[in-house]
Design a protein around this motif. Structure first.
Motif, PDB file in Angstrom:
ATOM      1  N   GLY A   7       0.762  -1.245   0.000  1.00 18.18           N
ATOM      2  CA  GLY A   7       0.000   0.000   0.000  1.00 18.18           C
ATOM      3  C   GLY A   7       0.795   1.300   0.000  1.00 18.18           C
ATOM      4  N   GLY A   8       1.987   1.326  -0.577  1.00 19.71           N
ATOM      5  CA  GLY A   8       2.772   2.563  -0.625  1.00 19.71           C
ATOM      6  C   GLY A   8       3.948   2.537   0.325  1.00 19.71           C
ATOM      7  N   LEU A   9       4.003   1.530   1.187  1.00 20.46           N
ATOM      8  CA  LEU A   9       5.059   1.494   2.207  1.00 20.46           C
ATOM      9  C   LEU A   9       6.452   1.310   1.612  1.00 20.46           C
ATOM     10  N   SER A  39       7.588   2.389  -1.287  1.00 14.18           N
ATOM     11  CA  SER A  39       8.004   3.715  -1.774  1.00 14.18           C
ATOM     12  C   SER A  39       8.302   4.641  -0.603  1.00 14.18           C
ATOM     13  N   HIS A  40       7.469   4.597   0.431  1.00 14.04           N
ATOM     14  CA  HIS A  40       7.672   5.461   1.603  1.00 14.04           C
ATOM     15  C   HIS A  40       9.017   5.185   2.267  1.00 14.04           C
ATOM     16  N   VAL A  62       0.642   2.258  -6.583  1.00 14.24           N
ATOM     17  CA  VAL A  62      -0.116   1.479  -5.617  1.00 14.24           C
ATOM     18  C   VAL A  62      -1.375   1.007  -6.331  1.00 14.24           C
ATOM     19  N   SER A  63      -1.304  -0.196  -6.867  1.00 15.20           N
ATOM     20  CA  SER A  63      -2.431  -0.722  -7.652  1.00 15.20           C
ATOM     21  C   SER A  63      -3.315  -1.526  -6.712  1.00 15.20           C
ATOM     22  N   TYR A  64      -4.099  -0.777  -5.909  1.00 14.91           N
ATOM     23  CA  TYR A  64      -4.877  -1.435  -4.861  1.00 14.91           C
ATOM     24  C   TYR A  64      -6.074  -2.165  -5.457  1.00 14.91           C
ATOM     25  N   ALA A  65      -6.789  -1.480  -6.366  1.00 14.08           N
ATOM     26  CA  ALA A  65      -7.933  -2.120  -7.039  1.00 14.08           C
ATOM     27  C   ALA A  65      -7.420  -2.930  -8.232  1.00 14.08           C
ATOM     28  N   GLY A 123      -4.411  -8.583   5.861  1.00 16.06           N
ATOM     29  CA  GLY A 123      -5.316  -8.837   6.982  1.00 16.06           C
ATOM     30  C   GLY A 123      -5.914  -7.554   7.531  1.00 16.06           C
ATOM     31  N   PRO A 124      -6.716  -7.603   8.564  1.00 15.89           N
ATOM     32  CA  PRO A 124      -7.086  -8.804   9.322  1.00 15.89           C
ATOM     33  C   PRO A 124      -8.094  -9.691   8.592  1.00 15.89           C
ATOM     34  N   PRO A 131       2.956 -14.171   9.776  1.00 15.36           N
ATOM     35  CA  PRO A 131       2.106 -14.378  10.958  1.00 15.36           C
ATOM     36  C   PRO A 131       1.731 -13.095  11.688  1.00 15.36           C
ATOM     37  N   ARG A 187      -1.741  -6.563  10.458  1.00 17.39           N
ATOM     38  CA  ARG A 187      -1.722  -5.867   9.180  1.00 17.39           C
ATOM     39  C   ARG A 187      -0.448  -5.038   8.985  1.00 17.39           C
ATOM     40  N   SER A 188      -0.112  -4.212   9.986  1.00 16.38           N
ATOM     41  CA  SER A 188       1.070  -3.355   9.874  1.00 16.38           C
ATOM     42  C   SER A 188       2.342  -4.187   9.761  1.00 16.38           C
ATOM     43  N   LYS A 219       2.576  -5.824   6.334  1.00 13.35           N
ATOM     44  CA  LYS A 219       2.988  -4.829   5.331  1.00 13.35           C
ATOM     45  C   LYS A 219       4.491  -4.589   5.417  1.00 13.35           C
TER      46      LYS A 219
END
Lengths: 421, 421
Positions: free
Chosen positions: A280-282, A284-285, A302-305, A355-356, A386, A389-390, A393
Motif C-alpha cells: 500500500g505505498g510502504l 516507496s515510503h 499502488v495498484s490497490y484495485a 489482513g485482518p 504471521p 496488518r502493519s 505490510k
C-alpha cells in the motif's frame, strides 16, 4: 577526577511516571556515555518528592556509585525540589547563589519577562555545591559530592541538559579516554534465535567480547563490545560474525535498510520502480525517507484495485482472471508493468493479503507474493506471514526490497561487499 | 488482589542503558496505569545481569512495593536472564513449563520455523510461578509473589508486553474500580499553543476537570480527566472543547487520522486515488494501514521523476516546463491525472521539496503544494514547512488528506458530524 567505575542516572519528574513524557534524557545520556566508552549501571526514575529523592540518592550511593547524573526538578515551580532534597541529603543549608540569580534576571530581562520570586528560587543550591552554568536557559545546575558519590544535576529540558552535561561531565569523561569499543551488525531475514545460533560459537572463542541482540522489527541488530584492551578480539569476532551472517548482514554502521538497498543500486548506477498492492505505498515510503532517493527511485504505483493493476500496470486480464491478484504470475506482471511505464532498470512488487480479513482457505491472511525483476532476471517468492496488518505490510516491503538486493549482490556482483557502507 | 498501594516497574535490558532504545515500555505502562487510576512510584532500569536483577528486586521489595511490573529478558538468547534471576531470588529451581514449551513449538511450527534448544529456554520459569500466556509471540511471562511483592514479568517487545499485561494485570486493576473518567479529543491543523488558547477558559469554568495535552506529531491530543463524581462537569467541558476546536477535531475515540478521512469518504460511498511526489508513498501507506481501506482507495501513483508525472499521470508538458514540479497547477494536474486513470470519485496530491537538499531561493526546503479534487470541486494550498525530511513528508500527507476532509464536511455535508466516529 579518576575514571568512575560505576555511573548511575537519577531522573526526577511525575510526568515520566504517568506516561505523559518519554524518558528521552536517559536515552540520550546513555548514548553520550556509550560514545565516550562509559556505561550507565542503572537508571532510577522517581516523582518530584523530597523524601523520595533523598532516599533514592542514598540508595545510589550505597550501591558504590561514584558518579550520578541527575535530571529534572530544578525549575521555578513548587514541585521542583531537587536542590532542597540534596541540601537535606548533605545536611547543609540551601543558599541563594548570587551569580546564578544575576544570570536568571539577565536571561528573563533580555526576553522581556518579569522576574518573579519563584524564578529566583532556581538560584538556590546546597551550600558548597559548584554551579553548573546553563548556556541555553534560566535554571542553573549543581555539582555536589555527598556520601562518596558525585551528583551532577541539570534541568529536565533536553536541550538544557545536553548543553550543561556537554560543557561539564562529558568533557571530563572524554579526557579520561574510551574504555570500551563497540561494533554493530544490522541484519534482515533471520529471526533472533537464528542469529543467535549462527553466532553461538563466539562467546567460547572470544570470551572478552560481549554479544547483545536488539530486535528492531523486522531487523535484528547485533552489538559486540569489548574493552579497548581486547579490540583485536573484537575485530576477530566481527570478521566471524560477518561470515556467519552472510547476505543477511546489510550494514555495519547505523543506517536504514532502504538506504543499503539504494546504495546497492547506486553502486551500479541503476534506477528502480515499485508496484505495490498489499504494502500500500510502504515500499516507496521507506525508500523516499532516504535523502537523495530521487536519484534512484523513478516511480511507484499502488495498484490497490484490480482495475489499477489492469489499466495502469497492464497486468494481463487473463492472469488476473486465472490466478487472482495474489499470485506469482500477477506480482511478476505488476513488476514488469511498472518497470515498463517508468523506464526503470529494476522493479520490485508485492501483492498479498495483509489482513485482518480477506483471507481464503487457499490464500489465508499473511499470504504475500513478492517479485524483483531487471532486464536479465526475474524472481518471485511466496511468503506466509504471521503478523498483524502493519507487521505483514512491513515485512513484505522489506522482503521485496531484499529479494532485489540479494539478486544484485549474487547475480551482478560489484566491488562493494554485501553490507553497506 | 486488594488494590496495591505501591506499584513499581523494573525494566531490564542493556539496550536501554546505552541509548540504543528509548524506554517506551515504562511510558506506556505508566499511561495505562494512570488511565486505570493507579500510579507508578518508581521505575528502575538495569542491564541483563543476573546479580543486578536479584539485587534490584530485593530493593523493590524492601521499599514496601506490593506490585512490580517487569519488562524484558525473557527471550531465547544467552543474555535473557530474567527467569533465572527470579528463580535465584525465590530460591527455587528453574523448571520447564510443558504448556509453554508446547505453545512455543506450535507457534514456531505454524510459521515454518525449526525449534532450536534456545527457543525452548523461553518455557523455563521459577517453580510455582503462574504462567502468563503470550497471545502475540512465543515467549511466555510469569506471575510470581516473592518477598511480599507480586512480580509480573513480560517480554520487552512492546506489542507482546501490552497484550500480556492487558490480559492479566490491567484487567485485574480495572476491576478494582476506575476512580477517574476521561475524554479524549484528537486534533490536526493547530499547534499546541493554539489548542491551549482555544481551551483557555476551561480550567476556570470547570476547575474539577484536568486538561492535559499530548503532542503526537502532527496531531495534538487533548485529554480531559475528572473523578467519577464530576462526570457531568467532564461532559460539559467536552461539549465546550468540541465547539472550540471545530473542524480541527477529527476524532473523540482513539483512531488514526487516516481512519477518519476514510470514514468521511465511506459515509458518502465515495472512492479515492492519490498522486504523490514529495510524500513518496506515505499518503497511500497511511490510508492502507487502516483495515478495509481497499473499499475506498483505488490506486496511488508515486510520480517521483518528472517523466512519471508526464507519462503515467498525464501532467501537461507545458505545465511542468512553465512552473516545474512544485507548483499549484502541477499538483492539481497530478490529482486530475490519478483521478482519471483510476476512475476514483476524489483524488489528493502533494508535490514539494521535502529536504534536506533540493531547495531554491524561490522554493526553499519545506515548500509543498497540496491539492484535493472531485467531480465538482478543486482546491490547492501552498505550505511552508519547517521540519526535517520525515516531518515535512508527514505533515504534507496529513494536510493533503485534511484538505479533502474539510471540503467534504463543508461543501458536501452529510448527517455525520465533523469528527469520527
Amino acid at each position: 577526577m579518576n575514571a568512575p567505575t560505576r555511573i548511575e542516572m537519577l531522573v526526577i519528574g511525575d510526568e515520566l511516571l504517568d506516561g505523559r513524557v518519554v524518558n528521552s534524557n536517559a536515552t540520550r545520556v546513555g548514548r553520550a556515555l556509550a560514545e565516550l566508552g562509559f556505561g550507565i549501571a542503572e537508571v532510577t526514575t522517581i516523582p518530584d518528592d523530597l523524601t523520595v529523592i533523598v532516599r533514592a540518592a542514598q540508595e545510589i550511593s550505597a550501591r558504590g556509585t561514584q558518579l550520578c547524573l541527575v535530571s529534572g526538578g530544578l525549575g521555578p515551580t513548587a514541585d521542583d525540589l531537587t536542590s532542597a532534597a540534596f541540601a537535606t541529603l548533605a545536611d547543609r543549608p540551601l543558599v541563594r547563589d548570587e551569580t546564578a540569580a544575576s544570570h536568571i534576571v539577565a536571561w528573563l530581562s533580555a526576553r522581556g519577562r518579569s522576574v518573579t520570586p519563584n524564578q529566583l528560587k532556581q538560584a538556590d543550591r546546597p551550600q558548597g555545591a559548584r554551579l553548573l552554568v546553563n548556556p541555553v536557559g534560566s535554571a542553573p545546575g549543581f555539582d555536589l559530592t555527598v556520601l562518596g558519590c558525585r551528583f551532577l544535576s541539570a534541568p529536565g529540558i533536553p536541550a538544557e541538559l545536553d548543553a550543561m552535561f556537554t560543557a561539564s561531565i562529558y568533557t571530563e569523561l572524554a579526557e579520561l579516554g574510551a574504555r570500551t569499543a563497540r561494533r554493530t551488525l544490522l541484519t534482515f531475514g533471520l529471526i533472533e534465535a537464528e542469529v543467535d545460533q549462527r553466532l553461538a560459537a563466539m562467546p567460547l572463542r572470544w570470551p572478552q567480547v560481549r554479544v547483545a541482540f536488539q530486535v528492531k522489527f523486522p531487523e535484528i541488530h547485533v552489538v559486540l563490545t569489548a574493552s579497548v584492551a581486547h579490540v583485536a578480539d573484537l575485530d576477530a569476532a566481527m570478521a566471524f560474525a560477518r561470515e556467519a551472517l552472510g547476505v543477511h548482514l546489510f550494514a555495519t554502521t547505523p543506517c536504514r535498510f532502504a538506504e543499503s538497498v539504494l546504495a546497492t543500486l547506486q553502486a551500479r548506477g541503476a534506477t528502480l520502480a515499485i508496484a505495490e498492492s498489499c504494502t500500500g505505498g510502504l515500499i516507496s515510503h521507506l525508500l523516499t525517507e532516504v535523502p537523495g532517493s530521487s536519484q534512484t527511485l523513478l516511480a511507484g504505483v499502488v495498484s490497490y484495485a484490480n482495475a489499477a493493476k489492469l489499466e495502469i500496470l497492464g497486468v494481463p486480464e487473463s492472469v488476473l482472471a486465472q490466478h487472482g491478484a495474489v499470485f506469482e504470475a500477477t506480482v511478476l506482471a505488476m513488476a514488469e508493468g511498472v518497470r515498463r511505464i517508468s523506464h526503470a532498470d529494476y522493479a520490485v512488487a508485492a501483492s498479498g493479503v495483509a489482513g485482518p480479513s480477506g483471507g481464503t482457505p487457499e490464500k489465508p491472511v499473511g499470504t504475500v507474493y513478492i517479485a524483483a525483476i531487471g532486464a536479465t532476471f526475474a524472481a518471485a517468492r511466496k511468503l506466509a506471514l504471521p503478523f498483524d496488518r502493519s507487521g505483514n505490510k512491513l515485512l513484505s516491503a522489506y522482503a521485496a526490497l531484499d529479494l532485489l538486493r540479494q539478486h544484485l549482490l549474487a547475480v551482478e556482483p560489484s566491488p562493494k561487499s554485501a553490507e553497506y557502507p
